[in-house]
Write a protein that holds these residues in place. Structure first.
Motif, PDB file in Angstrom:
ATOM      1  N   GLU A 158      41.046  66.538  21.351  1.00 35.99           N
ATOM      2  CA  GLU A 158      42.030  65.736  20.529  1.00 35.99           C
ATOM      3  C   GLU A 158      43.541  65.364  20.924  1.00 35.99           C
ATOM      4  O   GLU A 158      43.926  66.171  21.844  1.00 35.99           O
ATOM      5  CB  GLU A 158      42.295  66.938  19.288  1.00 35.99           C
ATOM      6  N   ARG A 159      43.943  64.277  20.933  1.00 36.46           N
ATOM      7  CA  ARG A 159      45.181  63.741  21.678  1.00 36.46           C
ATOM      8  C   ARG A 159      46.308  63.667  20.522  1.00 36.46           C
ATOM      9  O   ARG A 159      46.169  63.528  19.190  1.00 36.46           O
ATOM     10  CB  ARG A 159      45.017  62.352  22.345  1.00 36.46           C
ATOM     11  N   MET A 160      47.379  63.660  21.206  1.00 34.06           N
ATOM     12  CA  MET A 160      48.633  63.560  20.314  1.00 34.06           C
ATOM     13  C   MET A 160      49.696  62.562  20.841  1.00 34.06           C
ATOM     14  O   MET A 160      49.602  62.418  22.271  1.00 34.06           O
ATOM     15  CB  MET A 160      49.284  65.033  20.089  1.00 34.06           C
ATOM     16  N   THR A 161      50.481  61.923  20.162  1.00 36.89           N
ATOM     17  CA  THR A 161      51.303  61.142  20.586  1.00 36.89           C
ATOM     18  C   THR A 161      52.815  61.282  20.274  1.00 36.89           C
ATOM     19  O   THR A 161      53.164  61.632  19.194  1.00 36.89           O
ATOM     20  CB  THR A 161      51.114  59.458  20.142  1.00 36.89           C
ATOM     21  N   VAL A 162      53.639  61.459  21.518  1.00 36.92           N
ATOM     22  CA  VAL A 162      54.996  61.977  21.310  1.00 36.92           C
ATOM     23  C   VAL A 162      55.908  60.991  21.751  1.00 36.92           C
ATOM     24  O   VAL A 162      55.773  60.528  22.854  1.00 36.92           O
ATOM     25  CB  VAL A 162      55.171  63.274  22.017  1.00 36.92           C
ATOM     26  N   THR A 163      56.678  60.320  21.167  1.00 32.65           N
ATOM     27  CA  THR A 163      57.574  59.244  21.442  1.00 32.65           C
ATOM     28  C   THR A 163      58.966  59.487  21.434  1.00 32.65           C
ATOM     29  O   THR A 163      59.567  60.040  20.451  1.00 32.65           O
ATOM     30  CB  THR A 163      57.604  57.845  20.733  1.00 32.65           C
ATOM     31  N   ALA A 164      60.006  59.560  22.733  1.00 32.94           N
ATOM     32  CA  ALA A 164      61.066  59.990  22.676  1.00 32.94           C
ATOM     33  C   ALA A 164      62.106  58.951  23.219  1.00 32.94           C
ATOM     34  O   ALA A 164      61.609  57.957  24.007  1.00 32.94           O
ATOM     35  CB  ALA A 164      61.245  61.289  23.824  1.00 32.94           C
ATOM     36  N   PHE A 165      63.332  58.884  22.479  1.00 33.21           N
ATOM     37  CA  PHE A 165      64.160  57.769  22.740  1.00 33.21           C
ATOM     38  C   PHE A 165      65.405  58.408  23.376  1.00 33.21           C
ATOM     39  O   PHE A 165      65.849  59.549  23.354  1.00 33.21           O
ATOM     40  CB  PHE A 165      64.559  57.104  21.493  1.00 33.21           C
ATOM     41  N   GLY A 166      66.212  57.610  24.180  1.00 31.64           N
ATOM     42  CA  GLY A 166      67.141  57.985  24.817  1.00 31.64           C
ATOM     43  C   GLY A 166      68.443  58.826  24.189  1.00 31.64           C
ATOM     44  O   GLY A 166      68.936  59.323  24.626  1.00 31.64           O
ATOM     45  N   ASP A 167      68.413  58.500  22.729  1.00 35.15           N
ATOM     46  CA  ASP A 167      69.541  59.147  21.833  1.00 35.15           C
ATOM     47  C   ASP A 167      68.985  60.358  21.465  1.00 35.15           C
ATOM     48  O   ASP A 167      69.681  61.086  20.539  1.00 35.15           O
ATOM     49  CB  ASP A 167      69.675  58.186  20.836  1.00 35.15           C
ATOM     50  N   GLY A 168      68.076  60.786  21.832  1.00 33.21           N
ATOM     51  CA  GLY A 168      67.548  62.133  21.255  1.00 33.21           C
ATOM     52  C   GLY A 168      66.419  62.190  20.394  1.00 33.21           C
ATOM     53  O   GLY A 168      65.999  63.394  19.801  1.00 33.21           O
ATOM     54  N   THR A 169      65.982  60.849  19.767  1.00 28.22           N
ATOM     55  CA  THR A 169      65.220  60.869  18.679  1.00 28.22           C
ATOM     56  C   THR A 169      63.812  61.233  19.147  1.00 28.22           C
ATOM     57  O   THR A 169      63.484  60.549  20.310  1.00 28.22           O
ATOM     58  CB  THR A 169      65.246  59.656  18.037  1.00 28.22           C
ATOM     59  N   VAL A 170      63.022  61.761  18.263  1.00 29.18           N
ATOM     60  CA  VAL A 170      61.521  61.986  18.745  1.00 29.18           C
ATOM     61  C   VAL A 170      60.609  61.943  17.465  1.00 29.18           C
ATOM     62  O   VAL A 170      60.937  62.357  16.488  1.00 29.18           O
ATOM     63  CB  VAL A 170      61.458  63.482  19.234  1.00 29.18           C
ATOM     64  N   ILE A 171      59.374  61.015  17.948  1.00 24.84           N
ATOM     65  CA  ILE A 171      58.390  60.897  16.666  1.00 24.84           C
ATOM     66  C   ILE A 171      57.284  61.584  17.201  1.00 24.84           C
ATOM     67  O   ILE A 171      56.859  61.298  18.427  1.00 24.84           O
ATOM     68  CB  ILE A 171      58.440  59.410  16.400  1.00 24.84           C
ATOM     69  N   THR A 172      56.709  62.233  16.480  1.00 20.73           N
ATOM     70  CA  THR A 172      55.401  62.981  16.812  1.00 20.73           C
ATOM     71  C   THR A 172      54.182  62.633  15.901  1.00 20.73           C
ATOM     72  O   THR A 172      54.432  62.613  14.608  1.00 20.73           O
ATOM     73  CB  THR A 172      55.561  64.712  16.867  1.00 20.73           C
ATOM     74  N   GLU A 173      53.105  62.443  16.439  1.00 20.34           N
ATOM     75  CA  GLU A 173      51.946  62.071  15.757  1.00 20.34           C
ATOM     76  C   GLU A 173      50.747  62.850  16.353  1.00 20.34           C
ATOM     77  O   GLU A 173      50.471  62.589  17.436  1.00 20.34           O
ATOM     78  CB  GLU A 173      51.639  60.550  15.842  1.00 20.34           C
ATOM     79  N   ASN A 174      50.259  63.784  15.502  1.00 23.09           N
ATOM     80  CA  ASN A 174      49.193  64.615  16.049  1.00 23.09           C
ATOM     81  C   ASN A 174      47.911  64.001  15.595  1.00 23.09           C
ATOM     82  O   ASN A 174      47.717  63.393  14.796  1.00 23.09           O
ATOM     83  CB  ASN A 174      49.183  66.049  15.120  1.00 23.09           C
ATOM     84  N   ASN A 175      46.854  64.489  16.371  1.00 20.60           N
ATOM     85  CA  ASN A 175      45.492  64.126  16.265  1.00 20.60           C
ATOM     86  C   ASN A 175      45.462  62.578  16.339  1.00 20.60           C
ATOM     87  O   ASN A 175      44.607  62.047  15.339  1.00 20.60           O
ATOM     88  CB  ASN A 175      44.674  64.779  14.945  1.00 20.60           C
ATOM     89  N   THR A 176      45.932  61.907  17.217  1.00 20.78           N
ATOM     90  CA  THR A 176      46.060  60.310  17.033  1.00 20.78           C
ATOM     91  C   THR A 176      44.642  59.825  17.440  1.00 20.78           C
ATOM     92  O   THR A 176      44.348  58.600  17.041  1.00 20.78           O
ATOM     93  CB  THR A 176      47.134  59.915  17.928  1.00 20.78           C
ATOM     94  N   SER A 177      43.779  60.454  18.199  1.00 22.92           N
ATOM     95  CA  SER A 177      42.593  60.118  18.763  1.00 22.92           C
ATOM     96  C   SER A 177      41.836  61.207  19.436  1.00 22.92           C
ATOM     97  O   SER A 177      42.255  62.229  19.275  1.00 22.92           O
ATOM     98  CB  SER A 177      42.758  58.876  19.807  1.00 22.92           C
ATOM     99  N   LYS A 178      40.696  60.644  19.549  1.00 26.39           N
ATOM    100  CA  LYS A 178      39.561  61.734  20.276  1.00 26.39           C
ATOM    101  C   LYS A 178      38.916  61.169  21.305  1.00 26.39           C
ATOM    102  O   LYS A 178      38.590  60.069  21.356  1.00 26.39           O
ATOM    103  CB  LYS A 178      38.760  62.151  19.346  1.00 26.39           C
ATOM    104  N   ASN A 179      38.526  62.176  22.204  1.00 25.59           N
ATOM    105  CA  ASN A 179      37.679  61.549  23.360  1.00 25.59           C
ATOM    106  C   ASN A 179      36.847  62.689  23.780  1.00 25.59           C
ATOM    107  O   ASN A 179      36.949  64.010  23.565  1.00 25.59           O
ATOM    108  CB  ASN A 179      38.641  61.534  24.788  1.00 25.59           C
ATOM    109  N   GLU A 180      35.558  62.507  24.120  1.00 24.42           N
ATOM    110  CA  GLU A 180      34.520  63.138  24.761  1.00 24.42           C
ATOM    111  C   GLU A 180      34.603  63.183  26.131  1.00 24.42           C
ATOM    112  O   GLU A 180      34.472  62.285  26.825  1.00 24.42           O
ATOM    113  CB  GLU A 180      33.419  63.036  24.003  1.00 24.42           C
ATOM    114  N   THR A 181      34.643  64.305  26.749  1.00 24.20           N
ATOM    115  CA  THR A 181      34.614  64.333  28.251  1.00 24.20           C
ATOM    116  C   THR A 181      33.609  65.492  28.627  1.00 24.20           C
ATOM    117  O   THR A 181      33.026  66.579  27.861  1.00 24.20           O
ATOM    118  CB  THR A 181      35.863  64.588  28.780  1.00 24.20           C
ATOM    119  N   SER A 182      33.091  65.322  29.891  1.00 29.30           N
ATOM    120  CA  SER A 182      32.118  66.506  30.424  1.00 29.30           C
ATOM    121  C   SER A 182      32.185  66.581  31.725  1.00 29.30           C
ATOM    122  O   SER A 182      33.027  65.820  32.596  1.00 29.30           O
ATOM    123  CB  SER A 182      30.590  65.910  30.050  1.00 29.30           C
TER     124      SER A 182
END
Length: 232
Positions: A158-182
C-alpha cells in the motif's frame, strides 16, 4: 507335491525378505505450526508471523522442510521533512526515504517549492519456504537444529502520497494505490526441539530473512518462533 509347494513358499518368503531389505529405510515425516514475533529496524511497526511446516525426514538427522508463512503487516512511519528556512521557492526535502520515490521542483516567479513522496506505507508478505534442517541430539528429549534455504515471497504494497511545500504546508493522502511485488531471498535459522510426548515436539527457533524489490527497499527481519511439531 508337498516338497515343491514348501520350496515355493520358502522361495517366495526369501524373495519378499530380500525385496524389503533393498528398500530405503523410512524415517517418517512431520507437520508443525508456529507463531512468531517479528522484529525489523527497517520499518516502524511489524505484525505477527504464522508458519506451517511439513515434509519428510531424509535420515534420522536431516529433514527436507517445506513451509507456508504469512509475515504479518509491516508499516512505515510518516516521512520526516525539512523545509527551507528563508527561500520558500526551494523544495522541501524528505529525510531517510529512497529518492526514487520523491519528486522535487523549485518554484518560479515567487511560487512555492514543492516535493512529493509517493512510496510504500505498508506491506504484507506471504511466503513459500524450502529448507534443509539438520538436527543435533543433545539428550533423549532435546535436539538442537540449524536450517537454511529459500524464501519465495509475494507482497501487497500500500502506497501513500505526501506533498510538502516551501512554506511548511503538508498534504497527506493515505492508501493512494497498491502494487504487488515478489522475490526470492535466503532464509536461515537455528532452534531446538523438545520432545515431552512421543511424536510431539515443542519447537522454538530464530530465523533471519529479508525482502527486496523495486517497491520495497531491502528490509531485514528476525523471527522469534514458538510452536508444536508432530512427527509421524
Amino acid at each position: 507335491m508337498r516338497i515343491p509347494a514348501t520350496l515355493s513358499v520358502f522361495a517366495a518368503l526369501t524373495a519378499a525378505s530380500a525385496a524389503q531389505a533393498v528398500q530405503p529405510e523410512s524415517y517418517g515425516g512431520f507437520l508443525g505450526l508456529t507463531g512468531a514475533y517479528v522484529d525489523s529496524s527497517d520499518v516502524d511497526e511489524t505484525g505477527t508471523a504464522v508458519k506451517l511446516v511439513f515434509g519428510p525426514n531424509i535420515t534420522d538427522k536431516l529433514s527436507l522442510e517445506f513451509g507456508l508463512m504469512d509475515l504479518g503487516k509491516a508499516t512505515y512511519g510518516y516521512p520526516v521533512m525539512t523545509f527551507p528556512e528563508e527561500d520558500t521557492s526551494q523544495a522541501p526535502r524528505f529525510v531517510g526515504v529512497n529518492d526514487k520515490f520523491v519528486n522535487r521542483s523549485s518554484g518560479a516567479d515567487g511560487a512555492l517549492g514543492e516535493a512529493t513522496y509517493n512510496g510504500p506505507q505498508s506491506f504484507q508478505a506471504r511466503s513459500v519456504l524450502l529448507n534443509l534442517r539438520y538436527n543435533f541430539t543433545y539428550t533423549d528429549t532435546l535436539d538442537f537444529f540449524v536450517k537454511g534455504g529459500a524464501n519465495a515471497w509475494i507482497a501487497d504494497v500500500e502506497r501513500m502520497t505526501v506533498t510538502a511545500f516551501g512554506d511548511g504546508t503538508v498534504i497527506t493522502e493515505n492508501n493512494t494505490s497498491k502494487n504487488e511485488t515478489s522475490g526470492v531471498e535466503l532464509i536461515t535459522g537455528a532452534g531446538l526441539m523438545w520432545n515431552p510426548l512421543a511424536g510431539l515436539n515443542v519447537r522454538a527457533e530464530i530465523e533471519s530473512t529479508s525482502l527486496d524489490s523495486y517497491y520495497i527497499d531491502r528490509t531485514s527481519f528476525m523471527l522469534y518462533s514458538l510452536g508444536l511439531q508432530y512427527e509421524f
